[in-house]
Design a protein around this motif. Structure first.
Motif, PDB file in Angstrom:
ATOM      1  N   LEU A 254    -110.599  72.443  20.677  1.00 32.40           N
ATOM      2  CA  LEU A 254    -110.100  71.549  21.713  1.00 32.40           C
ATOM      3  C   LEU A 254    -110.777  70.180  21.678  1.00 32.40           C
ATOM      4  CD1 LEU A 254    -109.885  74.065  24.708  1.00 32.40           C
ATOM      5  CD2 LEU A 254    -108.022  73.261  23.243  1.00 32.40           C
ATOM      6  N   ALA A 255    -112.066  70.149  21.416  1.00 33.71           N
ATOM      7  CA  ALA A 255    -112.796  68.881  21.493  1.00 33.71           C
ATOM      8  C   ALA A 255    -112.820  68.117  20.175  1.00 33.71           C
ATOM      9  CB  ALA A 255    -114.234  69.137  21.973  1.00 33.71           C
ATOM     10  N   PHE A 256    -112.812  68.848  19.052  1.00 31.50           N
ATOM     11  CA  PHE A 256    -112.989  68.179  17.761  1.00 31.50           C
ATOM     12  C   PHE A 256    -111.833  68.418  16.782  1.00 31.50           C
ATOM     13  CE2 PHE A 256    -117.224  69.327  19.427  1.00 31.50           C
ATOM     14  CZ  PHE A 256    -117.707  68.047  19.662  1.00 31.50           C
ATOM     15  N   GLY A 257    -110.825  69.184  17.217  1.00 32.05           N
ATOM     16  CA  GLY A 257    -109.678  69.435  16.358  1.00 32.05           C
ATOM     17  C   GLY A 257    -109.981  70.265  15.135  1.00 32.05           C
ATOM     18  N   GLU A 258    -111.020  71.106  15.200  1.00 30.59           N
ATOM     19  CA  GLU A 258    -111.395  71.952  14.065  1.00 30.59           C
ATOM     20  C   GLU A 258    -110.508  73.203  14.022  1.00 30.59           C
ATOM     21  OE1 GLU A 258    -116.170  70.753  14.210  1.00 30.59           O
ATOM     22  OE2 GLU A 258    -115.491  72.746  14.827  1.00 30.59           O
ATOM     23  N   ILE A 259    -109.838  73.416  12.897  1.00 27.72           N
ATOM     24  CA  ILE A 259    -108.982  74.584  12.726  1.00 27.72           C
ATOM     25  C   ILE A 259    -109.827  75.721  12.159  1.00 27.72           C
ATOM     26  CG2 ILE A 259    -106.902  75.516  11.664  1.00 27.72           C
ATOM     27  CD1 ILE A 259    -106.434  73.226  13.633  1.00 27.72           C
ATOM     28  N   PRO A 260    -109.928  76.842  12.865  1.00 26.91           N
ATOM     29  CA  PRO A 260    -110.791  77.939  12.393  1.00 26.91           C
ATOM     30  C   PRO A 260    -110.260  78.586  11.127  1.00 26.91           C
ATOM     31  CG  PRO A 260    -109.489  78.642  14.282  1.00 26.91           C
ATOM     32  CD  PRO A 260    -109.266  77.167  14.143  1.00 26.91           C
ATOM     33  N   ALA A 261    -111.174  78.961  10.241  1.00 23.73           N
ATOM     34  CA  ALA A 261    -110.805  79.677   9.021  1.00 23.73           C
ATOM     35  C   ALA A 261    -110.510  81.134   9.343  1.00 23.73           C
ATOM     36  CB  ALA A 261    -111.946  79.592   8.012  1.00 23.73           C
ATOM     37  N   ILE A 262    -109.856  81.835   8.410  1.00 25.38           N
ATOM     38  CA  ILE A 262    -109.541  83.249   8.602  1.00 25.38           C
ATOM     39  C   ILE A 262    -110.829  84.045   8.818  1.00 25.38           C
ATOM     40  CG2 ILE A 262    -108.608  85.317   7.513  1.00 25.38           C
ATOM     41  CD1 ILE A 262    -106.501  83.362   8.445  1.00 25.38           C
TER      42      ILE A 262
ATOM     43  N   THR B 239    -113.488  83.068  10.214  1.00 22.58           N
ATOM     44  CA  THR B 239    -113.955  82.829  11.575  1.00 22.58           C
ATOM     45  C   THR B 239    -113.213  83.707  12.570  1.00 22.58           C
ATOM     46  OG1 THR B 239    -114.474  80.535  11.009  1.00 22.58           O
ATOM     47  CG2 THR B 239    -114.279  81.062  13.357  1.00 22.58           C
ATOM     48  N   LEU B 240    -111.895  83.838  12.384  1.00 22.39           N
ATOM     49  CA  LEU B 240    -111.091  84.675  13.279  1.00 22.39           C
ATOM     50  C   LEU B 240    -111.472  86.147  13.152  1.00 22.39           C
ATOM     51  CD1 LEU B 240    -107.600  82.985  12.807  1.00 22.39           C
ATOM     52  CD2 LEU B 240    -109.218  82.686  14.700  1.00 22.39           C
ATOM     53  N   VAL B 241    -111.719  86.595  11.910  1.00 20.78           N
ATOM     54  CA  VAL B 241    -112.143  87.986  11.702  1.00 20.78           C
ATOM     55  C   VAL B 241    -113.493  88.230  12.370  1.00 20.78           C
ATOM     56  CG1 VAL B 241    -112.842  89.682   9.972  1.00 20.78           C
ATOM     57  CG2 VAL B 241    -110.830  88.254   9.567  1.00 20.78           C
ATOM     58  N   GLY B 242    -114.409  87.298  12.183  1.00 19.94           N
ATOM     59  CA  GLY B 242    -115.720  87.435  12.818  1.00 19.94           C
ATOM     60  C   GLY B 242    -115.622  87.440  14.321  1.00 19.94           C
ATOM     61  N   ALA B 243    -114.783  86.567  14.878  1.00 15.60           N
ATOM     62  CA  ALA B 243    -114.605  86.528  16.330  1.00 15.60           C
ATOM     63  C   ALA B 243    -114.037  87.845  16.853  1.00 15.60           C
ATOM     64  CB  ALA B 243    -113.688  85.372  16.710  1.00 15.60           C
ATOM     65  N   ALA B 244    -113.116  88.448  16.095  1.00 13.46           N
ATOM     66  CA  ALA B 244    -112.555  89.735  16.508  1.00 13.46           C
ATOM     67  C   ALA B 244    -113.629  90.822  16.559  1.00 13.46           C
ATOM     68  CB  ALA B 244    -111.433  90.145  15.547  1.00 13.46           C
ATOM     69  N   LEU B 245    -114.520  90.820  15.571  1.00 12.87           N
ATOM     70  CA  LEU B 245    -115.621  91.784  15.577  1.00 12.87           C
ATOM     71  C   LEU B 245    -116.556  91.546  16.762  1.00 12.87           C
ATOM     72  CD1 LEU B 245    -116.505  91.826  11.764  1.00 12.87           C
ATOM     73  CD2 LEU B 245    -115.493  93.695  13.084  1.00 12.87           C
ATOM     74  N   ILE B 246    -116.817  90.274  17.056  1.00 11.45           N
ATOM     75  CA  ILE B 246    -117.698  89.933  18.172  1.00 11.45           C
ATOM     76  C   ILE B 246    -117.093  90.414  19.490  1.00 11.45           C
ATOM     77  CG2 ILE B 246    -118.667  88.006  19.490  1.00 11.45           C
ATOM     78  CD1 ILE B 246    -118.785  86.483  16.778  1.00 11.45           C
ATOM     79  N   VAL B 247    -115.803  90.124  19.702  1.00 10.92           N
ATOM     80  CA  VAL B 247    -115.142  90.546  20.938  1.00 10.92           C
ATOM     81  C   VAL B 247    -115.109  92.067  21.034  1.00 10.92           C
ATOM     82  CG1 VAL B 247    -112.950  90.568  22.179  1.00 10.92           C
ATOM     83  CG2 VAL B 247    -113.783  88.454  21.158  1.00 10.92           C
ATOM     84  N   GLY B 248    -114.826  92.731  19.912  1.00 13.61           N
ATOM     85  CA  GLY B 248    -114.812  94.198  19.922  1.00 13.61           C
ATOM     86  C   GLY B 248    -116.152  94.771  20.325  1.00 13.61           C
ATOM     87  N   GLY B 249    -117.218  94.211  19.777  1.00 15.76           N
ATOM     88  CA  GLY B 249    -118.551  94.677  20.147  1.00 15.76           C
ATOM     89  C   GLY B 249    -118.852  94.419  21.607  1.00 15.76           C
ATOM     90  N   ALA B 250    -118.427  93.260  22.120  1.00 12.58           N
ATOM     91  CA  ALA B 250    -118.670  92.933  23.521  1.00 12.58           C
ATOM     92  C   ALA B 250    -117.935  93.886  24.454  1.00 12.58           C
ATOM     93  CB  ALA B 250    -118.238  91.492  23.797  1.00 12.58           C
ATOM     94  N   LEU B 251    -116.699  94.247  24.105  1.00 14.33           N
ATOM     95  CA  LEU B 251    -115.927  95.179  24.932  1.00 14.33           C
ATOM     96  C   LEU B 251    -116.557  96.570  24.942  1.00 14.33           C
ATOM     97  CD1 LEU B 251    -112.261  94.180  24.008  1.00 14.33           C
ATOM     98  CD2 LEU B 251    -113.480  93.707  26.135  1.00 14.33           C
ATOM     99  N   ILE B 252    -117.016  97.013  23.787  1.00  9.62           N
ATOM    100  CA  ILE B 252    -117.691  98.313  23.720  1.00  9.62           C
ATOM    101  C   ILE B 252    -118.964  98.292  24.561  1.00  9.62           C
ATOM    102  CG2 ILE B 252    -118.949  99.883  22.188  1.00  9.62           C
ATOM    103  CD1 ILE B 252    -116.932  99.151  19.995  1.00  9.62           C
ATOM    104  N   ALA B 253    -119.682  97.198  24.498  1.00  8.53           N
ATOM    105  CA  ALA B 253    -120.948  97.096  25.232  1.00  8.53           C
ATOM    106  C   ALA B 253    -120.747  97.094  26.731  1.00  8.53           C
ATOM    107  CB  ALA B 253    -121.683  95.823  24.822  1.00  8.53           C
ATOM    108  N   SER B 254    -119.572  96.642  27.205  1.00  6.79           N
ATOM    109  CA  SER B 254    -119.354  96.526  28.643  1.00  6.79           C
ATOM    110  C   SER B 254    -118.827  97.800  29.280  1.00  6.79           C
ATOM    111  CB  SER B 254    -118.366  95.378  28.927  1.00  6.79           C
ATOM    112  OG  SER B 254    -117.107  95.659  28.358  1.00  6.79           O
ATOM    113  N   ARG B 255    -118.764  98.880  28.509  1.00  5.16           N
ATOM    114  CA  ARG B 255    -118.356 100.160  29.092  1.00  5.16           C
ATOM    115  C   ARG B 255    -119.302 100.550  30.205  1.00  5.16           C
ATOM    116  NH1 ARG B 255    -118.085 104.440  24.444  1.00  5.16           N
ATOM    117  NH2 ARG B 255    -117.782 105.763  26.266  1.00  5.16           N
ATOM    118  N   ARG B 256    -118.748 101.132  31.267  1.00  2.00           N
ATOM    119  CA  ARG B 256    -119.546 101.497  32.433  1.00  2.00           C
ATOM    120  C   ARG B 256    -120.487 102.638  32.108  1.00  2.00           C
ATOM    121  NH1 ARG B 256    -119.057 100.334  37.641  1.00  2.00           N
ATOM    122  NH2 ARG B 256    -116.988  99.445  37.302  1.00  2.00           N
TER     123      ARG B 256
END
Length: 298
Positions: free
Chosen positions: A258-266, A268-285
């Motif tokens: 949004l701020a610099f117009g940087e288009i993420p590489a594939i 980066t998207l794969v890494g972000a998916a792993l990060i989000v997946g780990g965060a969701l698992i960690a937030s289990r009650r």
């Protein structure tokens, strides 16, 4: 079926977002000003914003029993800011962030030793997923980092910041269950500001008008981020919330786009998916555990 601690997780991720934007502003400010001055201005404006929140919520003034543990915790907070700001100023941003993402590992370890938390298998899975995501995102950038860009002191500072940040978050977990949020953030900014002020004065250079607003933004974002983190850590295990630190990369992804117009590489998207997946698992009650009193210092 998974049951998520949605409230603490979302608030923690929001707080991490505020702090991620603050880190970007600190990196920008470091091109013109020394680390000590940046930290001093960050806490001066942060304390001002925290005081306004403190008065607006009519929070009672803390007693000596409350002041003491926060004073000792602020020593760790001040060390964290100075070391991390130095790493941001002396290392490529990708390298500084990569080393900072070791903090969830230290948070899980400190939470087990200090708070008596017993991280389950899901926490270790989340740590592995999150760290793998970081490595995927950073692989190309780290492989292109030349020897001229590496700084032994900067690398040591980044690792030291990860350790002290983890310790400060674990102690925050103990205090957040006992003290009002405005008190926690006001004392953190005030005490840490006093500690870094001598270095800031020694390194002082006159800021321009626009730089004053830059420092104000840094202080506001820091205070907002720590209000969110204090609220979240008062309602969920430190070891679970610690893994959410990996989402800082996701925030960086959106900020860059949004701020610099940087288009993420594939990658980066794969890494972000792993990060989000780990965060969701960690937030289990998890079942609540008893929270012992934690004091730092004599």
């Amino acid at each position: 079926m998974f049951r998520f601690q949605v409230g603490p997780a979302l608030v923690a991720v929001t707080g991490i977002g505020f702090l991620s934007v603050m880190d970007g502003l600190v990196k920008h400010a470091a091109t013109e000003h020394a680390v000590g001055q940046i930290a001093t201005m960050r806490y001066a404006f942060g304390a001002l914003v925290a005081y306004l929140v403190f008065r607006a919520t009519r929070t009672p003034w803390p007693n000596r029993a409350t002041l003491t543990p926060h004073a000792w915790r602020s020593v760790v907070v001040a060390l964290t800011s100075l070391t991390f700001f130095y790493s941001l100023a002396s290392l490529p941003l990708a390298v500084a962030l990569a080393l900072s993402f070791t903090s969830p590992i230290f948070i899980a370890l400190f939470a087990a030793v200090i708070l008596g938390e017993r991280p389950g298998r899901s926490i270790f899975v989340a740590l592995v997923l999150g760290f793998a995501g970081v490595l995927v995102v950073l692989w190309n950038e780290l492989s292109h980092t030349g020897e001229e860009a590496t700084n032994a002191l900067g690398l040591a500072a980044a690792l030291g910041a990860a350790v002290t940040y983890a310790l400060s978050m674990v102690v925050l977990k103990s205090r957040a269950a006992r003290d009002p949020l405005p008190t926690i953030v006001l004392l953190q900014n005030s005490f840490a500001g006093v500690l870094v002020a001598p270095l800031g004065i020694a390194q002082w250079t006159a800021p321009t008008g626009s730089e004053i607003f830059l420092f104000l933004g840094i202080g506001m974002l820091g205070t907002a981020g720590h209000l969110c983190m204090a609220w979240a850590y008062g309602r969920a295990d430190a070891s679970r919330l610690g893994v959410l630190e990996y989402t800082a990369f996701v925030w960086a992804l959106f900020i860059g786009l949004l701020a610099f117009g940087e288009i993420p590489a594939i990658s980066t998207l794969v890494g972000a998916a792993l990060i989000v997946g780990g965060a969701l698992i960690a937030s289990r009650r998890a079942r609540p555990a008893r929270e012992p009193e934690v004091e730092i210092g004599p």
